[in-house]
Scaffold this active site. Structure first.
Site, PDB file in Angstrom:
ATOM      1  N   GLY A   3     -25.993   2.288   3.623  1.00 25.43           N
ATOM      2  CA  GLY A   3     -25.025   2.925   2.723  1.00 25.43           C
ATOM      3  C   GLY A   3     -25.373   2.622   1.280  1.00 25.43           C
ATOM      4  O   GLY A   3     -25.300   1.474   0.838  1.00 25.43           O
ATOM      5  N   GLY A  28     -23.981   4.076  -1.613  1.00 24.21           N
ATOM      6  CA  GLY A  28     -23.006   4.732  -2.483  1.00 24.21           C
ATOM      7  C   GLY A  28     -22.773   3.889  -3.727  1.00 24.21           C
ATOM      8  O   GLY A  28     -23.649   3.146  -4.181  1.00 24.21           O
ATOM      9  N   ASN A  29     -21.558   3.986  -4.265  1.00 22.22           N
ATOM     10  CA  ASN A  29     -21.251   3.268  -5.508  1.00 22.22           C
ATOM     11  C   ASN A  29     -21.510   1.777  -5.381  1.00 22.22           C
ATOM     12  O   ASN A  29     -22.072   1.150  -6.281  1.00 22.22           O
ATOM     13  CB  ASN A  29     -19.781   3.497  -5.880  1.00 22.22           C
ATOM     14  CG  ASN A  29     -19.547   4.931  -6.296  1.00 22.22           C
ATOM     15  OD1 ASN A  29     -20.402   5.538  -6.938  1.00 22.22           O
ATOM     16  ND2 ASN A  29     -18.422   5.493  -5.907  1.00 22.22           N
ATOM     17  N   VAL A  30     -21.100   1.190  -4.257  1.00 20.10           N
ATOM     18  CA  VAL A  30     -21.282  -0.258  -4.094  1.00 20.10           C
ATOM     19  C   VAL A  30     -22.701  -0.569  -3.625  1.00 20.10           C
ATOM     20  O   VAL A  30     -23.404  -1.401  -4.221  1.00 20.10           O
ATOM     21  CB  VAL A  30     -20.253  -0.842  -3.096  1.00 20.10           C
ATOM     22  CG1 VAL A  30     -20.487  -2.335  -2.919  1.00 20.10           C
ATOM     23  CG2 VAL A  30     -18.828  -0.584  -3.570  1.00 20.10           C
ATOM     24  N   LYS A  40       0.858  -1.188   0.000  1.00 20.06           N
ATOM     25  CA  LYS A  40       0.000   0.000   0.000  1.00 20.06           C
ATOM     26  C   LYS A  40       0.887   1.227   0.000  1.00 20.06           C
ATOM     27  O   LYS A  40       1.965   1.224   0.597  1.00 20.06           O
ATOM     28  CB  LYS A  40      -0.856   0.002   1.260  1.00 20.06           C
ATOM     29  CG  LYS A  40      -2.071   0.895   1.179  1.00 20.06           C
ATOM     30  CD  LYS A  40      -3.258   0.150   0.607  1.00 20.06           C
ATOM     31  CE  LYS A  40      -4.447   1.080   0.444  1.00 20.06           C
ATOM     32  NZ  LYS A  40      -5.623   0.385  -0.057  1.00 20.06           N
TER      33      LYS A  40
HETATM   34  P1  NAD Z   1     -19.175   5.565  -1.387  1.00 18.50           P
HETATM   35  O1  NAD Z   1     -18.446   6.689  -0.767  1.00 18.50           O
HETATM   36  O2  NAD Z   1     -19.577   5.624  -2.819  1.00 18.50           O
HETATM   37  O3  NAD Z   1     -20.544   5.289  -0.552  1.00 18.50           O
HETATM   38  C1  NAD Z   1     -20.615   5.315   0.819  1.00 18.50           C
HETATM   39  C2  NAD Z   1     -22.079   5.667   1.148  1.00 18.50           C
HETATM   40  O4  NAD Z   1     -22.245   5.565   2.556  1.00 18.50           O
HETATM   41  C3  NAD Z   1     -22.459   7.097   0.729  1.00 18.50           C
HETATM   42  O5  NAD Z   1     -23.680   7.075   0.036  1.00 18.50           O
HETATM   43  C4  NAD Z   1     -22.571   7.824   2.064  1.00 18.50           C
HETATM   44  O6  NAD Z   1     -23.524   8.867   2.040  1.00 18.50           O
HETATM   45  C5  NAD Z   1     -23.000   6.701   2.977  1.00 18.50           C
HETATM   46  N1  NAD Z   1     -22.714   6.939   4.379  1.00 18.50           N
HETATM   47  C6  NAD Z   1     -21.662   7.587   4.931  1.00 18.50           C
HETATM   48  N2  NAD Z   1     -21.778   7.582   6.271  1.00 18.50           N
HETATM   49  C7  NAD Z   1     -22.911   6.900   6.564  1.00 18.50           C
HETATM   50  C8  NAD Z   1     -23.562   6.548   7.771  1.00 18.50           C
HETATM   51  N3  NAD Z   1     -23.071   6.905   8.953  1.00 18.50           N
HETATM   52  N4  NAD Z   1     -24.696   5.834   7.689  1.00 18.50           N
HETATM   53  C9  NAD Z   1     -25.219   5.465   6.479  1.00 18.50           C
HETATM   54  N5  NAD Z   1     -24.651   5.771   5.310  1.00 18.50           N
HETATM   55  C10 NAD Z   1     -23.520   6.494   5.365  1.00 18.50           C
HETATM   56  O7  NAD Z   1     -18.295   4.273  -1.069  1.00 18.50           O
HETATM   57  P2  NAD Z   1     -18.371   2.883  -1.811  1.00 18.50           P
HETATM   58  O8  NAD Z   1     -17.344   2.855  -2.876  1.00 18.50           O
HETATM   59  O9  NAD Z   1     -19.781   2.527  -2.138  1.00 18.50           O
HETATM   60  O10 NAD Z   1     -17.821   1.915  -0.647  1.00 18.50           O
HETATM   61  C11 NAD Z   1     -18.666   1.522   0.421  1.00 18.50           C
HETATM   62  C12 NAD Z   1     -17.845   0.713   1.425  1.00 18.50           C
HETATM   63  O11 NAD Z   1     -17.294  -0.425   0.780  1.00 18.50           O
HETATM   64  C13 NAD Z   1     -16.674   1.464   2.037  1.00 18.50           C
HETATM   65  O12 NAD Z   1     -16.470   1.019   3.363  1.00 18.50           O
HETATM   66  C14 NAD Z   1     -15.503   1.015   1.180  1.00 18.50           C
HETATM   67  O13 NAD Z   1     -14.276   1.131   1.862  1.00 18.50           O
HETATM   68  C15 NAD Z   1     -15.878  -0.426   0.921  1.00 18.50           C
HETATM   69  N6  NAD Z   1     -15.270  -0.984  -0.298  1.00 18.50           N
HETATM   70  C16 NAD Z   1     -15.504  -0.396  -1.506  1.00 18.50           C
HETATM   71  C17 NAD Z   1     -14.933  -0.937  -2.646  1.00 18.50           C
HETATM   72  C18 NAD Z   1     -15.187  -0.338  -4.019  1.00 18.50           C
HETATM   73  O14 NAD Z   1     -14.898  -0.989  -5.030  1.00 18.50           O
HETATM   74  N7  NAD Z   1     -15.733   0.873  -4.107  1.00 18.50           N
HETATM   75  C19 NAD Z   1     -14.106  -2.069  -2.558  1.00 18.50           C
HETATM   76  C20 NAD Z   1     -13.893  -2.659  -1.315  1.00 18.50           C
HETATM   77  C21 NAD Z   1     -14.488  -2.092  -0.179  1.00 18.50           C
END
Ligand code: NAD
Length: 362
Positions: free
Chosen positions: A192, A194-196, A94
């Site tokens: 949550g 978001g993207n995932v 990392k």
């Molecule tokens: P993102 O930033 O697109 O989405 C996160 C979402 O969580 C947002 O919509 C935000 O408004 C919401 N959020 C923030 N605080 C919150 C709370 N207290 N309660 C409820 N919702 C809340 O992130 P993402 O890319 O969707 O990733 C989500 C999780 O998955 C993260 O923990 C990330 O580390 C993990 N992750 C993501 C990936 C990836 O490919 N994007 C890969 C491995 C792990």
């Protein structure tokens, strides 16, 4: 996102790096500096027994240099386990860049980072992470061929693959714990969107699951309610929903001594990183009869897509490997039950077994 912001007692220098609580047998730690651009980077290479150390580069305005070192060491070791368990021929590493992505990010700085990566001659493969986008990786890639997830080498945003892996993981957990092949009618509480998270609810809706959704962003919640007939709940109560599955896709440390006794679902399976506040919380979930899909096992679809995408469209290969996350989880569940142990302990053990069997094993 899980970013360490607490000050640690450790001053950053070589001697204390060896004594650092997160040192844990790192092979190499590089402190990189470039005076013209002001680049300050730490590249931590934890383990290369399975292949070059791969893991994203995080740009963050750390409170102090010691916090940056702690983050780099903790995250690079995590990548060793994640890559090993995902069946990738990659080690763990990392990089962190100590800078504010909203004010300090320049092309020259990213290029200087690319040079630092290139100087390691392929021992470390970098990629996007918090504060670094795939467009930034294109800039890093001007100076090194050891940048993954660029527009030349990547499949784009890794989130859809992470979501696919989470969906496959949910189905594996459902088959194992609920003896159901079909999600139709099952209630899933997704925290949550978001993207995932949003991509996960799309899969779940299509498969016939009933959704309860929560996010601090009300627009995303409204979209989910309108598009999928989901019910909404305040994020702080998402774990209390009388659901079959709780799917955390927001922040880490949501599974702790306060929340676990309040969880009514029989399964916890979601994308969020570092879901367990402490290792004891894995045991707490086991004793409560809740099947926990270890976070780094179920959310590996993103790193699989970044690691396996080449100049041609390798989407099929990436999908196969991502769908296999379900089989890996089933193996974890079976061994954990047979030995009465928490699933995350078994996940670590499977990763360690693969590392120990590697030809380059030490
Ligand atoms: P993102 O930033 O697109 O989405 C996160 C979402 O969580 C947002 O919509 C935000 O408004 C919401 N959020 C923030 N605080 C919150 C709370 N207290 N309660 C409820 N919702 C809340 O992130 P993402 O890319 O969707 O990733 C989500 C999780 O998955 C993260 O923990 C990330 O580390 C993990 N992750 C993501 C990936 C990836 O490919 N994007 C890969 C491995 C792990």
């Amino acid at each position: 996102m899980n970013v360490s912001t607490s000050h640690t007692a450790h001053k950053v220098n070589a001697a204390t790096a060896f004594d650092h609580p997160e040192f844990r047998n790192h092979e190499q730690i590089v402190f990189g500096h470039e005076p013209v651009t002001g680049l300050k980077t730490i590249i931590a290479i934890h383990d290369t027994r399975l292949g070059p150390a791969a893991g994203g580069c995080r740009m963050w305005r750390y409170a102090c240099n010691a916090d940056a070192l702690t983050d780099a060491l903790r995250l690079s070791r995590g990548m060793t386990y994640k890559n090993a368990l995902a069946g990738l021929d990659l080690g763990g590493g990392k990089a962190v860049i100590i800078a504010d992505p909203s004010t300090d990010k320049t092309e020259a700085l990213l290029e200087a980072f690319g040079t630092q990566v290139d100087n390691l001659s392929g021992r470390y493969l970098t990629a996007e992470d918090v504060g670094i986008s795939s467009a930034d990786m294109d800039v890093v890639g001007r100076r090194t061929t050891y940048a993954l997830g660029t527009s030349r080498t990547g499949l784009g945003d890794p989130s859809p693959y992470t979501a696919l892996g989470v969906f496959e993981g949910i189905k594996a957990a459902m088959r194992y714990r609920l003896q159901k092949d079909d999600p139709t009618g099952l209630i899933v509480s997704v925290q949550g969107l978001g993207n995932v998270g949003f991509a996960v609810i799309r899969y779940l809706h299509k498969a016939g699951a009933k959704l309860v959704v929560s996010d601090i962003n009300t627009a995303s919640v409204e979209r989910a309610v309108e598009s999928f007939g989901a019910k909404s709940i305040v994020p702080t109560r998402a774990h209390e929903v009388d659901a079959d599955i709780f799917c955390p896709c927001a922040l880490g440390a949501g599974l702790n001594s306060v929340t676990i006794p309040e969880i009514r679902a029989k399964i916890v399976a979601g994308a969020a990183n570092n879901q367990l506040a402490t290792d004891e919380d894995g045991e707490r979930l086991r004793r409560a009869g809740i099947l926990y899909a270890p976070d780094y096992a179920i959310n590996a679809g993103g790193i699989i897509s970044i690691a396996l995408a080449g100049p041609r469209d390798e989407d099929t290969l990436v999908r196969e490997k991502t769908v296999a996350i379900g089989d890996t989880l089933t193996r974890i569940f079976e061994r954990a039950d047979a030995e009465d142990r928490p699933t995350q302990v078994v996940a670590d053990e499977l990763a360690e077994e693969r590392l120990a069997a590697a030809p380059l094993s030490r």
